[in-house]
Design an enzyme around this catalytic site. Structure first.
Site, PDB file in Angstrom:
ATOM      1  N   GLU A   1       0.852  -1.204   0.000  1.00  0.00           N
ATOM      2  CA  GLU A   1       0.000   0.000   0.000  1.00  0.00           C
ATOM      3  C   GLU A   1       0.886   1.252   0.000  1.00  0.00           C
ATOM      4  OE1 GLU A   1      -2.803  -0.588  -0.746  1.00  0.00           O
ATOM      5  OE2 GLU A   1      -3.644  -2.297   0.324  1.00  0.00           O
TER       6      GLU A   1
ATOM      7  N   TYR B   1       1.674   7.370  -7.097  1.00  0.00           N
ATOM      8  CA  TYR B   1       0.934   8.514  -7.657  1.00  0.00           C
ATOM      9  C   TYR B   1       1.809   9.764  -7.629  1.00  0.00           C
ATOM     10  CZ  TYR B   1      -2.867   5.296  -6.463  1.00  0.00           C
ATOM     11  OH  TYR B   1      -3.653   4.190  -6.320  1.00  0.00           O
TER      12      TYR B   1
HETATM   13 FE   LIG Z   1      -4.686  -2.913  -1.110  1.00  0.00          FE
HETATM   14 FE   LIG Z   2      -3.298  -0.050  -2.526  1.00  0.00          FE
END
Ligand SMILES: [Fe+2]
Ligand SMILES: [Fe+2]
Length: 324
Positions: free
Chosen positions: A98, A105
């Site tokens: 994550e 980004y």
């Molecule tokens: Fe995820």
């Molecule tokens: Fe993610």
């Protein structure tokens, strides 16, 4: 004499305590990636003339917020309260991915946008009421897990699957839609790599949630289902408003909404619950975009996917020779 409060247990992978923790672990590491491996700068030429830069930047700003919440609260809290040590380790690894997503980004922003524009996006994220609403709703469930309480843990897992398998897709739609038509392809390649990870996370956390759910009484299961569908509906209504706001200048709202409903159904399937929305046609460009990238959207299916259980090769010295 020092008083020992509790007995700490060491993780023992030689004795499986979880049905699929090892499978999720191996598959997640097998698909490790870094945004810098994708030549996003090749999109620069198209970007300069791209008509809907504002929508595009906001889509990525919104996705950044969701991946930030998922890194800092979601996976951390769920891992902390999950009793099985192997599942805990898998969730911790997911958390690391994550963090890669959230950073990717910024890599796209830094390649395509000026510093002033980037600051503007992050300010917009803080001010957009629909984005903040979903982050608050999900964050609240994550922060309410209690020690030795499978019910609040299940709720957090439910919320996590909502985020991973449903709420990301209002944003994923746009780069997939554009990339599928040859526009800003490299940025969309980054998104398809993120999507490939989210597919595992949704399936894995949904599977862990189903294992908890089995042990609840029928009354408790019914109560939790009502809670879950109400949360989904609440998030869905917010998502409709977010989509109208975000996609206003593109005219794509109706198609994005159909894609959101399709993914809400997928999220429910991951949790072993009945689908909520009737089947409808999804823009084929977006669907093809997913399949062409060899995504693991259909995680346990071997057809059309880069993943199959048989492909999980044993670890050898070769495993640790990376070519970047
Ligand atoms: Fe995820
Ligand atoms: Fe993610």
């Amino acid at each position: 004499m020092f008083n020992l409060e509790k007995t700490y247990e060491a993780i023992n992978w030689n004795r499986p305590t979880s049905d699929l923790a090892n499978v999720f672990w191996e598959q997640q590491w097998k698909q490790i990636w870094f945004p810098e491996e994708i030549a996003v700068s090749k999109d620069l030429k198209q970007w300069k003339d791209f008509e809907h830069q504002d929508t595009y930047k906001k889509v990525f700003g919104g996705l950044t917020l969701l991946d930030t919440v998922q890194t800092n609260i979601g996976m951390n809290e769920i891992a902390k309260f999950t009793p099985d040590l192997q599942e805990k380790a898998v969730l911790t690894v997911f958390g690391a991915f994550e963090a890669i997503h959230a950073k990717s980004y910024s890599y796209i922003f830094t390649t395509l946008c000026t510093n002033e524009e980037i600051d503007g996006i992050f300010e917009w994220v803080k001010k957009n009421e629909f984005l903040q609403y979903k982050a608050n709703k999900i964050g609240e469930v994550y922060s309410s897990i209690k020690e030795d309480d499978p019910e609040t843990l299940w709720k957090a897992m439910f919320a996590s699957v909502m985020l991973e398998s449903f709420l990301f897709y209002s944003g994923f739609f746009y780069p997939l839609y554009l990339g599928g038509q040859g526009t800003l392809r490299n940025s969309s390649e980054v998104i398809s790599l993120i999507l490939r990870d989210e597919a595992i996370h949704g399936v894995a956390v949904g599977f862990f949630a189903q294992n908890l759910f089995k042990n609840f009484s029928t009354e408790k299961q019914d109560e939790l289902k009502v809670w879950g569908y109400e949360l989904l509906l609440d998030l869905y209504q917010n998502e409709m408003k977010y989509t109208d706001d975000l996609y206003a200048e593109t005219g794509l709202s109706p198609e994005v909404k159909a894609y959101i409903r399709y993914n809400a159904n997928k999220a429910l399937m991951n949790l072993g619950l009945d689908m909520m929305f009737p089947e409808e046609e999804i823009n084929p460009i977006v669907m093809n975009g997913i399949r062409n990238e060899g995504s693991t959207h259909d995680f346990f299916s071997t057809k059309g996917s880069s993943y199959s259980l048989a492909k999980v090769a044993p670890i050898t010295d070769e495993t640790f020779k990376f070519n970047f």
